[in-house]
Enzyme design. Structure first.
Site, PDB file in Angstrom:
ATOM      1  N   ALA A 177       0.855  -1.182   0.000  1.00 12.17           N
ATOM      2  CA  ALA A 177       0.000   0.000   0.000  1.00 12.17           C
ATOM      3  C   ALA A 177       0.894   1.236   0.000  1.00 12.17           C
ATOM      4  CB  ALA A 177      -0.903  -0.001   1.232  1.00 12.17           C
ATOM      5  N   LYS A 178       0.334   2.377  -0.223  1.00 21.23           N
ATOM      6  CA  LYS A 178       1.099   3.630  -0.148  1.00 21.23           C
ATOM      7  C   LYS A 178       0.108   4.775  -0.024  1.00 21.23           C
ATOM      8  CE  LYS A 178       5.512   4.879  -0.408  1.00 21.23           C
ATOM      9  NZ  LYS A 178       6.708   4.107  -0.012  1.00 21.23           N
TER      10      LYS A 178
END
Ligand code: NAD
Length: 433
Positions: free
Chosen positions: A122-123
C-alpha cells in the site's frame, strides 16, 4: 502484456524537456516482463495483480495559522492485501500524484513478498509542501488526513509508515489520531514510530543495514574483497548516509557522495561521519574539505566497485548506463534504474541488487516493530539485526537462484519470486464468491 485488463492510461510527465514514462507505467512494464516466466497461472489471476485493489482519494480542509481554510488532496492506495495487511509509507510532497502512489503501492507488494513477510502493498500521499507549512499546520493536516483514511487503515488492514517528508513525529500524530478515534491506544496501526510509543530499535538504520547485508552477499558471490573495494553513494539522507557509514565499517573506501546540491569526490577516501557532520552544519556535503566537487551526473559515472543510488527515481537510464563503471549497484532508492538501463547493465555484466530486495530492510524491521507492538514484548538491537540479516540473506539467495535458473537479470528474478508468491496465495484463497 495481460489482456482484458482495464486500467487508466499511463500518465506521462514532462521532465527537463523530455517525455518520461510515468512510475505506474514502468511498474506495470516490469510486471509484464516477469509474468512471461509465470504463464502457468490463469491470465485472470495475473490480471488481478496488475492493478490496485483499492484507491481512496480524499479532499479535506485544514485550518491554517492565519485563520484561512485550505483544501488538500490525499491518497491511500492498497495494491494487494492477499498475503496480509497493506503496508507502505505516507509521502507529503507537492508532486504527489495518484499514478505515483499506485506505483509505490505495487512495488510494496513485491517488496514484502520478496522478503517473505506477511504483508501486502500500500502507499499514501498528500499533495502539500511541508517546507512552506508550520509544524502546527502539518500536525492538523496529518490528523485530518488520518481521520479521512481511517476507514481503510488499521493494524489488521493497512499499516502506514514514514516516507518522503514524513518522520517518527508524523507517525506519532497518526497513531494518536487513530487511537483517539477508536477510543483506545493502538500502537500497531503504524510503524516508524518514536521508541517511546512502541517503535523498534534498529528501525532508523534498517534500510541501510539491509542494503549492507545484500552488498556483502553480492561481494561474496562475485569474489570481491570489501576491504579492497570502493563505493560511490548518491544521496546523503537516511538511506545514503547510513549506508556509507556501515560500508565503511566493513572496510569499504567511500570515494564520493552527493546530495541535491552536488557531489564530492576523493579517490583516497572520505570519512562518512565527518561528511555527515559537515552536511548537518552547512546543509550540504558540498564544500567538505579535502575533496573535489563533482556534479551528480559525473558522480554516477566515477570508477568504483559499488554504486549506491540512494536519492530519487530514474537516475540510471539508457543515456548513462553504458558509462557506469561499478561492479555492483545496490539500489537503496526506489526505482533508480529504468528498464532500458537494466538491460544495458545486465549485458555489461554489472550486478544490480534491485530496489525491492536491496532496500527491503526498512519494511522488514517495520514488520518486526508491528510484531513487537502486537506482543507488547520488545527485542534488543542485536536481536533485530540478527533476524534482519537472516531475512535479507535468504531473499538474496532465492533471487540469485532464480536469475541463474531463468537466465534473467536480478530485477526480473526478484519480480518472478514476488509475483509467484502473491499469485500462489491468490490461487489458494480463491476468487470470492
Ligand atoms: P532522505 O530525504 O533522507 O534523503 C534523500 C537524499 O537524496 C538527500 O540527501 C537529498 O539531498 C538527496 N537528493 C535529492 N535529490 C538529489 C539529486 N538529484 N541528486 C543527488 N542527491 C539528491 O530520503 P531517504 O529516506 O534516505 O530515501 C532515499 C531513497 O531511499 C528514496 O528513493 C526512498 O524511497 C528510498 N527508501 C528509503 C527507505 C527508508 O527507510 N528511509 C526505505 C526504502 C526505500
Amino acid at each position: 502484456m495481460i489482456d482484458n485488463v482495464v486500467v487508466a492510461p499511463p500518465v506521462r510527465a514532462e521532465v527537463v524537456g523530455k517525455e518520461v514514462e510515468s512510475p505506474f507505467a514502468i511498474a506495470q512494464r516490469q510486471f509484464d516482463q516477469a509474468v512471461q516466466y509465470l504463464n502457468h497461472y490463469p491470465k485472470g489471476i495475473l490480471a488481478k495483480l496488475r492493478v490496485p485493489e483499492r484507491e481512496l482519494i480524499v479532499n479535506f480542509p485544514v485550518r491554517m495559522d492565519n485563520g484561512d481554510i485550505q483544501m488538500f488532496t490525499g491518497y491511500r492506495v492498497q495494491h494487494c492485501t492477499v498475503r496480509g495487511p497493506g503496508k507502505g509509507g505516507i509521502r507529503f510532497h507537492p508532486d504527489v500524484t495518484l499514478d505515483e502512489v499506485r506505483a509505490l503501492a505495487m512495488w510494496m507488494t513485491w517488496k514484502t513478498a520478496v522478503v517473505g513477510i506477511p504483508y501486502g502493498g500500500a502507499k499514501g500521499g498528500v499533495v502539500c509542501d511541508p517546507k512552506q507549512m508550520s509544524i502546527q499546520e502539518i500536525e492538523r493536516l496529518t490528523r485530518r488526513y488520518t481521520t479521512e483514511i481511517s476507514i481503510i487503515i488499521g493494524p489488521e488492514s493497512d499499516i502506514p509508515a514514514p516516507d518522503v517528508n514524513t518522520n517518527p513525529q508524523t507517525m506519532a500524530w497518526l497513531m494518536d489520531t487513530y487511537s483517539m478515534n477508536v477510543g483506545h491506544t493502538v500502537p500497531a496501526v503504524v510503524t516508524g514510530k518514536p521508541l517511546e510509543l512502541g517503535g523498534s530499535v534498529g528501525r532508523h538504520e534498517a534500510t541501510a543495514r539491509g542494503c549492507q547485508f545484500t552488498i556483502r552477499r553480492a561481494a561474496r558471490h562475485l569474489g570481491l574483497d570489501l576491504t579492497q573495494a570502493t563505493a560511490v553513494i548518491q544521496g546523503y539522507g537516511n538511506a545514503g548516509s547510513i549506508a556509507a557509514r556501515l560500508l565503511a565499517e566493513d572496510g569499504v573506501r567511500i570515494v564520493a557522495v552527493s546530495d541535491s546540491k552536488g557531489g564530492i569526490y576523493n579517490p583516497k577516501g572520505l570519512d562518512p561521519v565527518a561528511v555527515l557532520r559537515w552536511k548537518q552544519e552547512t546543509g550540504s556535503v558540498v564544500g567538505y574539505d579535502d575533496a573535489d566537487t563533482v556534479t551528480n551526473a559525473e558522480l554516477l559515472e566515477l570508477p568504483c566497485d559499488i554504486l549506491v543510488p540512494a536519492a530519487l527515481e530514474n537516475q540510471l537510464t539508457a543515456h548513462n548506463a553504458p558509462r557506469i563503471r561499478a561492479r555492483i549497484i545496490g539500489e537503496a532508492a526506489n526505482g533508480p534504474t529504468t528498464p532500458e538501463a537494466d538491460a544495458i547493465l545486465y549485458d555489461r555484466g554489472i550486478f544490480v541488487i534491485p530496489d525491492i530486495l536491496a532496500n527491503a530492510g526498512g519494511v522488514t524491521v517495520s514488520y518486526f516493530e508491528w510484531v513487537q507492538d502486537l506482543q507488547y514484548l520488545f527485542w534488543d538491537e542485536a536481536e533485530v539485526n540478527r533476524r534482519l540479516e537472516q531475512v535479507m540473506n535468504r531473499a538474496f539467495d532465492e533471487v540469485i537462484a532464480l536469475a541463474q535458473k531463468h537466465k534473467v537479470n536480478n530485477r526480473i528474478a526478484a519480480y518472478i519470486l514476488a509475483i509467484d508468491r502473491v499469485a500462489r496465495a491468490t490461487m489458494l484463497r480463491g476468487i470470492w464468491p
